[in-house]
Design an enzyme around this catalytic site. Sequence first.
Site, PDB file in Angstrom:
ATOM      1  N   LYS A  10       0.850  -1.363  -0.033  1.00 24.89           N
ATOM      2  CA  LYS A  10      -0.059   0.136  -0.059  1.00 24.89           C
ATOM      3  C   LYS A  10       0.862   1.265   0.049  1.00 24.89           C
ATOM      4  CE  LYS A  10      -1.339   2.232   3.911  1.00 24.89           C
ATOM      5  NZ  LYS A  10      -0.187   2.651   4.372  1.00 24.89           N
ATOM      6  N   GLU A  45      -1.420   6.629  17.081  1.00 24.03           N
ATOM      7  CA  GLU A  45      -0.056   6.300  17.207  1.00 24.03           C
ATOM      8  C   GLU A  45       0.509   7.690  17.781  1.00 24.03           C
ATOM      9  OE1 GLU A  45       1.688   4.649  13.524  1.00 24.03           O
ATOM     10  OE2 GLU A  45       0.352   6.105  12.596  1.00 24.03           O
ATOM     11  N   ASP A  96      -3.690   7.096   3.853  1.00 21.99           N
ATOM     12  CA  ASP A  96      -2.573   6.193   4.760  1.00 21.99           C
ATOM     13  C   ASP A  96      -3.025   5.002   5.408  1.00 21.99           C
ATOM     14  OD1 ASP A  96       0.277   5.538   5.322  1.00 21.99           O
ATOM     15  OD2 ASP A  96      -0.028   6.529   7.077  1.00 21.99           O
ATOM     16  N   HIS A 104      -6.224   0.145   6.428  1.00 22.88           N
ATOM     17  CA  HIS A 104      -6.180  -0.647   7.791  1.00 22.88           C
ATOM     18  C   HIS A 104      -7.490  -0.518   8.557  1.00 22.88           C
ATOM     19  CE1 HIS A 104      -2.113  -0.882   6.885  1.00 22.88           C
ATOM     20  NE2 HIS A 104      -1.824   0.176   7.458  1.00 22.88           N
ATOM     21  N   HIS A 124      -1.048  -4.821   6.149  1.00 20.83           N
ATOM     22  CA  HIS A 124      -0.267  -5.671   7.129  1.00 20.83           C
ATOM     23  C   HIS A 124      -1.116  -5.710   8.526  1.00 20.83           C
ATOM     24  CE1 HIS A 124       1.142  -1.710   8.754  1.00 20.83           C
ATOM     25  NE2 HIS A 124       1.120  -2.035  10.016  1.00 20.83           N
TER      26      HIS A 124
HETATM   27  C1  BG6 Z   1       1.557   2.138   7.902  1.00 23.46           C
HETATM   28  C2  BG6 Z   1       1.355   3.319   7.658  1.00 23.46           C
HETATM   29  O1  BG6 Z   1       0.735   1.328   6.950  1.00 23.46           O
HETATM   30  O2  BG6 Z   1       0.908   1.573   9.057  1.00 23.46           O
HETATM   31  C3  BG6 Z   1       2.004   4.126   8.681  1.00 23.46           C
HETATM   32  O3  BG6 Z   1       1.820   3.965   6.321  1.00 23.46           O
HETATM   33  C4  BG6 Z   1       1.606   3.758  10.263  1.00 23.46           C
HETATM   34  O4  BG6 Z   1       1.997   5.639   8.775  1.00 23.46           O
HETATM   35  C5  BG6 Z   1       1.755   2.287  10.221  1.00 23.46           C
HETATM   36  O5  BG6 Z   1       2.513   4.364  10.964  1.00 23.46           O
HETATM   37  C6  BG6 Z   1       1.361   1.744  11.412  1.00 23.46           C
HETATM   38  O6  BG6 Z   1       1.439   0.235  11.347  1.00 23.46           O
HETATM   39  P1  BG6 Z   1       1.409  -0.334  12.727  1.00 23.46           P
HETATM   40  O7  BG6 Z   1       1.472  -1.899  12.826  1.00 23.46           O
HETATM   41  O8  BG6 Z   1       2.884   0.177  13.531  1.00 23.46           O
HETATM   42  O9  BG6 Z   1       0.407   0.039  13.701  1.00 23.46           O
END
Ligand code: BG6
Length: 486
Positions: free
Chosen positions: A145, A213, A232, A237, A175
Amino acid sequence: MALNDFDLVLFGGGGDLSMRKLIPALYARDRAGDLPPAAKIVCVGRHPWSDAEFVDALNANARLHIGDKAFSQAAWDKFCARIRYVSLDATDATTYQPLIDALRNDAKLTRVFYLAVSPTLFAQICHNLAERGLATDNSRVVLEKPLGRDLESAKQINQEVGRVFKESQIFRIDHYLGKEAVQNLLALRFGNVLFEPLWRREWISDVQITIAEEIGVGNRMGYYETSGALRDMMQNHLLQLLCITAMEPPLSVGADAVRDEKLKVLRSLKPFTPTTLSRNVVRGQYRSGHVEGKPVPAYRQEEGADPDSNTETFVAVKAEIDTWRWAGVPFYLRTGKRMADQLAEIVVRFKSLPHSIFAQSASSFLPNCLVIRLQPDDGLQLNLMAKTPGDGMRLKPVELELDFSETFKTPRMDAYERLLLDVLRGHLTLFMRSDELEAAWEWVEPVLRYWEQEGNEPIPYTSGSWGPAAASALIGRDGLQWREEV
Ligand code: BG6
Protein backbone atom coordinates in the site's frame (compact mmCIF):
# COMPACT_ATOMS: atom_id res chain seq x y z
CA MET A 1 3.41 -26.90 5.98
CA ALA A 2 6.91 -26.81 4.47
CA LEU A 3 7.52 -24.12 1.89
CA ASN A 4 8.45 -24.95 -1.67
CA ASP A 5 11.74 -23.58 -2.85
CA PHE A 6 11.55 -19.98 -4.08
CA ASP A 7 13.31 -16.91 -5.42
CA LEU A 8 12.02 -13.72 -3.82
CA VAL A 9 12.71 -10.40 -5.51
CA LEU A 10 12.35 -7.29 -3.38
CA PHE A 11 11.94 -4.14 -5.44
CA GLY A 12 12.72 -1.24 -3.11
CA GLY A 13 15.08 -3.67 -1.36
CA GLY A 14 17.20 -0.88 0.11
CA GLY A 15 14.20 1.18 1.19
CA ASP A 16 12.75 1.89 4.60
CA LEU A 17 10.05 -0.82 4.61
CA SER A 18 12.47 -3.45 3.44
CA MET A 19 15.08 -2.57 6.08
CA ARG A 20 12.64 -2.16 8.97
CA LYS A 21 10.07 -4.86 8.28
CA LEU A 22 10.64 -7.19 5.33
CA ILE A 23 14.26 -8.23 5.85
CA PRO A 24 13.74 -8.71 9.63
CA ALA A 25 10.60 -10.77 8.92
CA LEU A 26 12.43 -13.00 6.44
CA TYR A 27 15.33 -13.36 8.86
CA ALA A 28 12.94 -14.41 11.64
CA ARG A 29 11.35 -17.09 9.43
CA ASP A 30 14.77 -18.29 8.33
CA ARG A 31 15.90 -18.55 11.92
CA ALA A 32 12.74 -20.50 12.74
CA GLY A 33 13.72 -22.97 10.00
CA ASP A 34 10.90 -22.12 7.57
CA LEU A 35 12.93 -21.12 4.53
CA PRO A 36 14.07 -23.94 2.20
CA PRO A 37 17.87 -24.28 2.12
CA ALA A 38 18.26 -23.03 -1.46
CA ALA A 39 15.72 -20.15 -1.24
CA LYS A 40 17.16 -16.90 -2.53
CA ILE A 41 16.37 -13.27 -1.77
CA VAL A 42 17.26 -10.75 -4.45
CA CYS A 43 17.05 -7.11 -3.37
CA VAL A 44 16.63 -4.62 -6.16
CA GLY A 45 17.33 -0.90 -6.07
CA ARG A 46 18.86 1.95 -8.03
CA HIS A 47 21.86 2.41 -5.75
CA PRO A 48 24.96 0.79 -7.31
CA TRP A 49 25.88 -1.50 -4.38
CA SER A 50 27.72 -4.80 -4.68
CA ASP A 51 26.29 -7.78 -2.73
CA ALA A 52 28.86 -7.19 0.02
CA GLU A 53 28.17 -3.45 0.23
CA PHE A 54 24.45 -4.09 0.46
CA VAL A 55 24.92 -6.60 3.26
CA ASP A 56 27.12 -4.01 5.01
CA ALA A 57 24.25 -1.53 4.73
CA LEU A 58 21.89 -4.14 6.22
CA ASN A 59 24.37 -4.91 8.99
CA ALA A 60 24.39 -1.30 10.10
CA ASN A 61 20.85 -1.47 11.49
CA ALA A 62 20.06 -5.17 11.60
CA ARG A 63 20.27 -5.51 15.36
CA LEU A 64 18.16 -2.39 15.85
CA HIS A 65 15.36 -3.56 13.53
CA ILE A 66 15.41 -7.19 14.63
CA GLY A 67 15.80 -6.48 18.32
CA ASP A 68 18.55 -7.74 20.61
CA LYS A 69 16.59 -10.73 21.85
CA ALA A 70 15.81 -12.14 18.41
CA PHE A 71 19.21 -11.35 16.93
CA SER A 72 21.80 -14.09 16.62
CA GLN A 73 24.97 -13.30 14.70
CA ALA A 74 25.29 -16.86 13.41
CA ALA A 75 21.66 -16.97 12.17
CA TRP A 76 22.04 -13.50 10.64
CA ASP A 77 25.23 -14.47 8.76
CA LYS A 78 23.54 -17.61 7.45
CA PHE A 79 20.53 -15.53 6.35
CA CYS A 80 22.72 -12.92 4.62
CA ALA A 81 24.30 -15.67 2.52
CA ARG A 82 20.93 -15.96 0.72
CA ILE A 83 20.89 -12.29 -0.24
CA ARG A 84 21.92 -10.89 -3.60
CA TYR A 85 21.71 -7.25 -4.60
CA VAL A 86 20.88 -6.10 -8.10
CA SER A 87 21.08 -2.50 -9.26
CA LEU A 88 18.73 -1.51 -12.05
CA ASP A 89 16.35 1.17 -13.19
CA ALA A 90 12.93 -0.34 -12.49
CA THR A 91 11.32 1.79 -15.20
CA ASP A 92 13.69 0.58 -17.93
CA ALA A 93 13.35 -3.04 -19.06
CA THR A 94 16.68 -2.92 -20.85
CA THR A 95 18.44 -2.70 -17.46
CA TYR A 96 16.87 -5.95 -16.16
CA GLN A 97 19.61 -8.36 -17.34
CA PRO A 98 21.39 -8.53 -13.94
CA LEU A 99 18.05 -9.54 -12.39
CA ILE A 100 17.56 -12.27 -14.99
CA ASP A 101 21.09 -13.50 -14.22
CA ALA A 102 20.45 -13.49 -10.45
CA LEU A 103 17.33 -15.68 -10.69
CA ARG A 104 17.26 -19.42 -11.21
CA ASN A 105 16.04 -20.35 -14.65
CA ASP A 106 13.40 -22.84 -13.55
CA ALA A 107 9.79 -22.17 -14.56
CA LYS A 108 8.51 -24.52 -11.83
CA LEU A 109 10.15 -22.56 -9.04
CA THR A 110 7.96 -20.18 -7.05
CA ARG A 111 9.01 -16.66 -7.91
CA VAL A 112 7.77 -13.76 -5.83
CA PHE A 113 8.12 -10.12 -6.85
CA TYR A 114 7.52 -7.88 -3.86
CA LEU A 115 6.99 -4.28 -4.98
CA ALA A 116 7.87 -2.13 -1.96
CA VAL A 117 8.01 0.96 -4.16
CA SER A 118 5.76 3.85 -5.11
CA PRO A 119 2.45 2.69 -6.64
CA THR A 120 3.22 4.85 -9.66
CA LEU A 121 5.82 2.20 -10.58
CA PHE A 122 3.63 -0.91 -10.18
CA ALA A 123 2.30 -1.03 -13.74
CA GLN A 124 5.66 -0.28 -15.32
CA ILE A 125 7.52 -2.90 -13.30
CA CYS A 126 4.93 -5.60 -14.08
CA HIS A 127 5.09 -4.68 -17.73
CA ASN A 128 8.89 -4.88 -17.67
CA LEU A 129 8.84 -8.24 -15.90
CA ALA A 130 6.58 -9.58 -18.63
CA GLU A 131 8.67 -8.07 -21.40
CA ARG A 132 11.82 -9.69 -20.06
CA GLY A 133 10.10 -13.05 -19.63
CA LEU A 134 10.45 -12.97 -15.86
CA ALA A 135 6.76 -13.34 -15.00
CA THR A 136 6.15 -17.09 -15.10
CA ASP A 137 2.94 -19.01 -14.29
CA ASN A 138 4.51 -19.76 -10.93
CA SER A 139 5.18 -16.11 -10.19
CA ARG A 140 3.36 -13.99 -7.62
CA VAL A 141 3.42 -10.27 -7.20
CA VAL A 142 3.00 -8.49 -3.88
CA LEU A 143 1.76 -4.90 -3.96
CA GLU A 144 2.45 -2.71 -0.96
CA LYS A 145 0.00 0.00 0.00
CA PRO A 146 -0.88 2.73 -0.87
CA LEU A 147 -2.58 1.07 -3.85
CA GLY A 148 -3.27 4.26 -5.75
CA ARG A 149 -4.35 7.73 -4.63
CA ASP A 150 -8.02 7.44 -5.51
CA LEU A 151 -10.50 5.17 -7.27
CA GLU A 152 -9.29 6.06 -10.74
CA SER A 153 -5.61 5.33 -10.07
CA ALA A 154 -6.47 2.15 -8.13
CA LYS A 155 -8.50 0.90 -11.08
CA GLN A 156 -5.67 1.68 -13.40
CA ILE A 157 -3.20 -0.26 -11.27
CA ASN A 158 -5.57 -3.22 -11.10
CA GLN A 159 -5.99 -3.16 -14.85
CA GLU A 160 -2.33 -2.82 -15.72
CA VAL A 161 -1.08 -5.38 -13.20
CA GLY A 162 -3.93 -7.63 -14.33
CA ARG A 163 -2.52 -7.64 -17.87
CA VAL A 164 0.54 -9.48 -16.59
CA PHE A 165 -0.66 -11.45 -13.55
CA LYS A 166 -3.88 -13.36 -12.92
CA GLU A 167 -5.89 -12.27 -9.85
CA SER A 168 -4.77 -15.47 -8.10
CA GLN A 169 -1.15 -14.32 -8.49
CA ILE A 170 -1.70 -10.85 -7.02
CA PHE A 171 -1.19 -10.28 -3.28
CA ARG A 172 -2.35 -6.80 -2.19
CA ILE A 173 -0.94 -6.46 1.26
CA ASP A 174 -2.55 -4.74 4.23
CA HIS A 175 -0.33 -5.63 7.16
CA TYR A 176 -3.17 -5.08 9.65
CA LEU A 177 -4.75 -8.29 8.37
CA GLY A 178 -1.62 -10.14 9.43
CA LYS A 179 -1.85 -9.00 13.03
CA GLU A 180 -2.49 -11.72 15.59
CA ALA A 181 -5.44 -9.92 17.15
CA VAL A 182 -7.22 -9.55 13.81
CA GLN A 183 -6.94 -13.29 13.25
CA ASN A 184 -8.17 -13.75 16.77
CA LEU A 185 -11.24 -11.69 16.01
CA LEU A 186 -12.13 -14.29 13.39
CA ALA A 187 -11.54 -17.01 15.97
CA LEU A 188 -13.62 -15.18 18.56
CA ARG A 189 -16.54 -14.54 16.24
CA PHE A 190 -16.64 -17.82 14.38
CA GLY A 191 -15.05 -20.26 16.85
CA ASN A 192 -17.50 -19.56 19.69
CA VAL A 193 -21.28 -19.66 19.84
CA LEU A 194 -21.37 -17.01 22.51
CA PHE A 195 -20.96 -13.87 20.45
CA GLU A 196 -22.70 -14.56 17.16
CA PRO A 197 -26.29 -14.25 18.47
CA LEU A 198 -25.40 -10.91 20.08
CA TRP A 199 -23.39 -9.59 17.15
CA ARG A 200 -26.13 -7.46 15.65
CA ARG A 201 -28.18 -4.32 15.94
CA GLU A 202 -30.55 -5.75 18.54
CA TRP A 203 -27.72 -6.03 21.09
CA ILE A 204 -24.90 -3.79 19.93
CA SER A 205 -25.16 -0.06 20.44
CA ASP A 206 -22.02 1.11 18.61
CA VAL A 207 -18.53 0.09 17.54
CA GLN A 208 -15.39 2.21 17.88
CA ILE A 209 -12.23 1.42 15.96
CA THR A 210 -9.12 3.38 16.86
CA ILE A 211 -5.56 3.28 15.60
CA ALA A 212 -3.66 5.92 17.55
CA GLU A 213 0.05 6.49 17.15
CA GLU A 214 2.43 8.50 19.29
CA ILE A 215 4.96 8.79 16.52
CA GLY A 216 4.88 11.69 14.08
CA VAL A 217 5.64 11.53 10.39
CA GLY A 218 9.38 11.12 11.01
CA ASN A 219 11.48 10.78 7.87
CA ARG A 220 8.51 9.86 5.64
CA MET A 221 7.47 13.44 4.91
CA GLY A 222 7.95 13.03 1.14
CA TYR A 223 5.38 10.24 1.07
CA TYR A 224 3.08 11.48 3.80
CA GLU A 225 2.62 14.96 2.42
CA THR A 226 1.01 13.46 -0.69
CA SER A 227 -1.02 10.99 1.31
CA GLY A 228 -2.46 12.05 4.68
CA ALA A 229 -4.29 9.94 7.24
CA LEU A 230 -7.33 9.16 5.10
CA ARG A 231 -5.28 7.52 2.34
CA ASP A 232 -2.56 6.19 4.63
CA MET A 233 -4.73 4.49 7.28
CA MET A 234 -8.48 4.90 6.82
CA GLN A 235 -8.93 3.60 3.26
CA ASN A 236 -7.06 0.43 4.12
CA HIS A 237 -6.28 -0.55 7.73
CA LEU A 238 -9.38 0.89 9.41
CA LEU A 239 -11.77 -0.28 6.72
CA GLN A 240 -10.28 -3.76 6.82
CA LEU A 241 -10.79 -3.89 10.59
CA LEU A 242 -14.36 -2.73 10.08
CA CYS A 243 -14.90 -5.49 7.50
CA ILE A 244 -13.62 -8.25 9.78
CA THR A 245 -15.77 -6.92 12.62
CA ALA A 246 -18.95 -6.54 10.59
CA MET A 247 -18.88 -9.29 7.96
CA GLU A 248 -21.33 -12.19 7.88
CA PRO A 249 -19.94 -15.65 8.69
CA PRO A 250 -18.04 -16.72 5.57
CA LEU A 251 -18.58 -20.22 4.15
CA SER A 252 -15.00 -21.12 5.12
CA VAL A 253 -11.68 -19.37 5.65
CA GLY A 254 -10.95 -19.83 1.95
CA ALA A 255 -9.74 -16.69 0.19
CA ASP A 256 -12.81 -15.94 -1.86
CA ALA A 257 -15.26 -16.93 0.87
CA VAL A 258 -13.77 -14.35 3.24
CA ARG A 259 -13.20 -11.71 0.59
CA ASP A 260 -16.76 -12.04 -0.73
CA GLU A 261 -18.07 -11.22 2.76
CA LYS A 262 -15.71 -8.29 3.26
CA LEU A 263 -16.72 -6.92 -0.11
CA LYS A 264 -20.40 -7.04 0.89
CA VAL A 265 -19.60 -4.91 3.95
CA LEU A 266 -17.73 -2.34 1.87
CA ARG A 267 -20.55 -2.19 -0.63
CA SER A 268 -23.09 -1.74 2.18
CA LEU A 269 -21.35 1.29 3.67
CA LYS A 270 -23.77 4.17 3.47
CA PRO A 271 -22.40 6.62 0.89
CA PHE A 272 -21.58 10.11 2.11
CA THR A 273 -23.99 12.95 1.36
CA PRO A 274 -23.19 16.69 1.50
CA THR A 275 -24.62 16.70 5.04
CA THR A 276 -22.70 13.69 6.33
CA LEU A 277 -19.50 14.92 4.68
CA SER A 278 -19.61 18.04 6.78
CA ARG A 279 -21.02 16.43 9.95
CA ASN A 280 -19.51 12.95 10.08
CA VAL A 281 -15.90 13.50 9.07
CA VAL A 282 -13.26 15.28 11.16
CA ARG A 283 -9.91 16.21 9.74
CA GLY A 284 -7.02 17.26 11.96
CA GLN A 285 -3.33 18.13 11.91
CA TYR A 286 -1.01 18.04 14.89
CA ARG A 287 0.47 21.13 16.41
CA SER A 288 3.42 21.09 18.77
CA GLY A 289 2.96 19.55 22.18
CA HIS A 290 4.34 16.82 24.43
CA VAL A 291 4.38 13.11 23.80
CA GLU A 292 5.60 10.88 26.62
CA GLY A 293 6.75 14.01 28.41
CA LYS A 294 8.99 15.18 25.55
CA PRO A 295 8.34 18.30 23.45
CA VAL A 296 7.57 17.58 19.80
CA PRO A 297 7.20 19.98 16.86
CA ALA A 298 4.07 20.73 14.86
CA TYR A 299 3.53 18.82 11.60
CA ARG A 300 4.19 22.00 9.66
CA GLN A 301 7.53 22.39 11.44
CA GLU A 302 8.73 18.82 10.84
CA GLU A 303 11.79 18.42 8.63
CA GLY A 304 10.89 18.84 4.97
CA ALA A 305 7.31 19.96 5.72
CA ASP A 306 5.46 22.62 3.80
CA PRO A 307 4.85 25.37 6.41
CA ASP A 308 1.34 25.86 4.95
CA SER A 309 0.57 22.18 4.55
CA ASN A 310 -3.07 21.11 4.77
CA THR A 311 -2.28 17.41 4.93
CA GLU A 312 -4.30 15.71 7.65
CA THR A 313 -2.55 13.65 10.32
CA PHE A 314 -5.84 12.74 12.01
CA VAL A 315 -9.18 11.64 10.69
CA ALA A 316 -12.35 10.49 12.42
CA VAL A 317 -15.43 9.23 10.62
CA LYS A 318 -18.86 8.01 11.58
CA ALA A 319 -19.77 5.17 9.24
CA GLU A 320 -22.98 3.25 8.87
CA ILE A 321 -23.61 -0.12 7.31
CA ASP A 322 -26.93 -0.51 5.53
CA THR A 323 -27.76 -4.14 6.23
CA TRP A 324 -30.29 -6.00 8.35
CA ARG A 325 -27.59 -6.85 10.85
CA TRP A 326 -26.18 -3.37 11.28
CA ALA A 327 -28.82 -0.78 10.32
CA GLY A 328 -28.68 2.05 12.84
CA VAL A 329 -25.44 0.93 14.54
CA PRO A 330 -22.79 3.65 14.16
CA PHE A 331 -19.20 2.59 13.52
CA TYR A 332 -16.84 5.34 14.66
CA LEU A 333 -13.39 5.12 13.10
CA ARG A 334 -10.42 7.30 14.00
CA THR A 335 -6.71 7.38 13.50
CA GLY A 336 -4.02 9.93 14.14
CA LYS A 337 -0.37 10.56 14.66
CA ARG A 338 1.12 12.22 17.76
CA MET A 339 -1.79 11.08 19.86
CA ALA A 340 -1.92 10.62 23.63
CA ASP A 341 -1.15 6.91 23.46
CA GLN A 342 0.03 4.20 21.09
CA LEU A 343 -2.89 1.85 20.71
CA ALA A 344 -5.08 0.03 18.26
CA GLU A 345 -8.37 -1.45 19.36
CA ILE A 346 -11.89 -2.37 18.38
CA VAL A 347 -14.50 -1.57 21.01
CA VAL A 348 -17.90 -3.24 20.71
CA ARG A 349 -20.38 -1.67 23.12
CA PHE A 350 -23.55 -3.53 23.91
CA LYS A 351 -26.90 -1.94 24.65
CA SER A 352 -27.88 -0.72 28.08
CA LEU A 353 -29.76 -2.88 30.51
CA PRO A 354 -33.49 -2.76 29.73
CA HIS A 355 -34.51 -2.81 33.40
CA SER A 356 -32.86 -3.02 36.81
CA ILE A 357 -34.10 -5.34 39.54
CA PHE A 358 -31.59 -3.80 41.95
CA ALA A 359 -31.75 -0.64 44.02
CA GLN A 360 -29.36 0.97 41.54
CA SER A 361 -31.09 2.39 38.49
CA ALA A 362 -30.49 0.71 35.13
CA SER A 363 -28.77 3.88 33.92
CA SER A 364 -26.10 3.49 36.61
CA PHE A 365 -24.95 0.23 35.01
CA LEU A 366 -22.08 0.49 32.54
CA PRO A 367 -23.10 -1.25 29.32
CA ASN A 368 -21.18 -4.44 28.60
CA CYS A 369 -18.29 -3.83 26.32
CA LEU A 370 -15.88 -6.07 24.44
CA VAL A 371 -12.47 -4.63 23.62
CA ILE A 372 -10.32 -6.38 21.06
CA ARG A 373 -6.85 -4.99 21.55
CA LEU A 374 -4.38 -5.11 18.67
CA GLN A 375 -1.71 -2.88 20.13
CA PRO A 376 0.46 -2.37 22.17
CA ASP A 377 -0.16 -6.02 23.10
CA ASP A 378 -2.90 -8.27 21.80
CA GLY A 379 -5.69 -9.23 24.09
CA LEU A 380 -9.36 -9.17 24.91
CA GLN A 381 -11.24 -7.39 27.61
CA LEU A 382 -14.87 -7.96 28.48
CA ASN A 383 -16.49 -5.43 30.79
CA LEU A 384 -19.22 -6.83 32.99
CA MET A 385 -21.14 -5.77 36.07
CA ALA A 386 -20.52 -7.85 39.22
CA LYS A 387 -21.58 -7.74 42.83
CA THR A 388 -19.11 -6.16 45.24
CA PRO A 389 -18.28 -8.60 48.06
CA GLY A 390 -19.93 -8.26 51.45
CA ASP A 391 -23.28 -7.23 52.75
CA GLY A 392 -25.86 -5.62 50.50
CA MET A 393 -26.26 -5.75 46.77
CA ARG A 394 -24.03 -3.18 45.11
CA LEU A 395 -22.89 -3.84 41.58
CA LYS A 396 -19.79 -2.42 40.03
CA PRO A 397 -17.99 -2.74 36.69
CA VAL A 398 -15.31 -5.44 36.47
CA GLU A 399 -13.05 -6.53 33.66
CA LEU A 400 -12.40 -10.00 32.34
CA GLU A 401 -9.00 -9.74 30.77
CA LEU A 402 -7.30 -12.12 28.37
CA ASP A 403 -3.70 -11.39 27.48
CA PHE A 404 -2.73 -13.62 24.58
CA SER A 405 0.99 -13.51 25.28
CA GLU A 406 0.30 -14.76 28.82
CA THR A 407 -2.15 -17.42 27.66
CA PHE A 408 -0.04 -18.69 24.80
CA LYS A 409 3.61 -18.63 25.70
CA THR A 410 4.71 -19.40 22.14
CA PRO A 411 6.79 -16.69 20.43
CA ARG A 412 4.83 -14.02 18.56
CA MET A 413 4.98 -13.60 14.83
CA ASP A 414 5.09 -10.15 13.28
CA ALA A 415 2.32 -9.38 10.77
CA TYR A 416 4.84 -9.27 7.92
CA GLU A 417 6.23 -12.69 8.87
CA ARG A 418 2.80 -14.25 8.65
CA LEU A 419 1.89 -12.47 5.44
CA LEU A 420 5.18 -13.32 3.74
CA LEU A 421 4.67 -16.98 4.63
CA ASP A 422 1.17 -16.77 3.16
CA VAL A 423 2.53 -15.29 -0.06
CA LEU A 424 5.12 -18.07 -0.29
CA ARG A 425 2.41 -20.67 0.32
CA GLY A 426 0.04 -19.00 -2.13
CA HIS A 427 -2.66 -18.35 0.50
CA LEU A 428 -4.72 -15.32 -0.49
CA THR A 429 -7.22 -15.06 2.38
CA LEU A 430 -5.40 -12.20 4.13
CA PHE A 431 -4.88 -10.15 0.98
CA MET A 432 -7.27 -7.74 -0.70
CA ARG A 433 -8.97 -8.63 -3.94
CA SER A 434 -9.21 -6.01 -6.71
CA ASP A 435 -12.95 -5.44 -6.20
CA GLU A 436 -12.46 -4.94 -2.44
CA LEU A 437 -9.76 -2.37 -3.06
CA GLU A 438 -11.96 -0.48 -5.48
CA ALA A 439 -14.99 -0.61 -3.15
CA ALA A 440 -12.89 0.88 -0.33
CA TRP A 441 -11.70 3.71 -2.58
CA GLU A 442 -15.22 4.28 -3.82
CA TRP A 443 -16.40 4.91 -0.28
CA VAL A 444 -13.62 7.34 0.72
CA GLU A 445 -13.41 9.15 -2.62
CA PRO A 446 -16.22 11.68 -1.85
CA VAL A 447 -14.30 12.73 1.26
CA LEU A 448 -11.19 13.43 -0.79
CA ARG A 449 -13.20 15.40 -3.35
CA TYR A 450 -15.02 17.35 -0.63
CA TRP A 451 -11.75 18.37 0.99
CA GLU A 452 -10.32 19.40 -2.37
CA GLN A 453 -13.36 21.42 -3.38
CA GLU A 454 -14.04 23.06 -0.05
CA GLY A 455 -10.34 23.75 0.56
CA ASN A 456 -11.17 22.14 3.88
CA GLU A 457 -8.35 22.97 6.32
CA PRO A 458 -7.48 20.42 8.98
CA ILE A 459 -8.36 21.39 12.54
CA PRO A 460 -5.26 21.79 14.69
CA TYR A 461 -4.83 19.51 17.69
CA THR A 462 -2.14 19.48 20.32
CA SER A 463 0.41 16.69 20.03
CA GLY A 464 -0.13 14.25 22.86
CA SER A 465 -3.92 14.74 22.88
CA TRP A 466 -6.73 12.56 21.52
CA GLY A 467 -7.16 14.76 18.46
CA PRO A 468 -9.39 17.77 17.75
CA ALA A 469 -12.32 18.47 20.04
CA ALA A 470 -14.53 18.07 16.96
CA ALA A 471 -13.78 14.33 17.09
CA SER A 472 -15.25 14.17 20.60
CA ALA A 473 -18.20 16.22 19.39
CA LEU A 474 -18.74 13.82 16.47
CA ILE A 475 -19.45 10.94 18.81
CA GLY A 476 -20.81 13.22 21.58
CA ARG A 477 -23.73 14.25 19.35
CA ASP A 478 -24.92 10.65 19.60
CA GLY A 479 -24.64 10.79 23.40
CA LEU A 480 -21.42 8.73 23.41
CA GLN A 481 -17.75 9.13 24.21
CA TRP A 482 -14.57 7.59 22.87
CA ARG A 483 -13.49 4.87 25.28
CA GLU A 484 -10.27 6.69 26.26
CA GLU A 485 -12.19 9.87 27.04
CA VAL A 486 -14.76 8.39 29.41
C1 BG6 B 1 1.46 2.04 7.78
C2 BG6 B 1 1.32 3.53 7.62
O1 BG6 B 1 0.70 1.36 6.82
O2 BG6 B 1 1.01 1.67 9.06
C3 BG6 B 1 2.09 4.26 8.70
O3 BG6 B 1 1.83 3.90 6.34
C4 BG6 B 1 1.70 3.76 10.07
O4 BG6 B 1 1.89 5.66 8.62
C5 BG6 B 1 1.75 2.24 10.13
O5 BG6 B 1 2.59 4.31 11.02
C6 BG6 B 1 1.17 1.72 11.43
O6 BG6 B 1 1.39 0.35 11.51
P1 BG6 B 1 1.55 -0.36 12.92
O7 BG6 B 1 1.60 -1.80 12.60
O8 BG6 B 1 2.83 0.17 13.48
O9 BG6 B 1 0.36 0.06 13.72
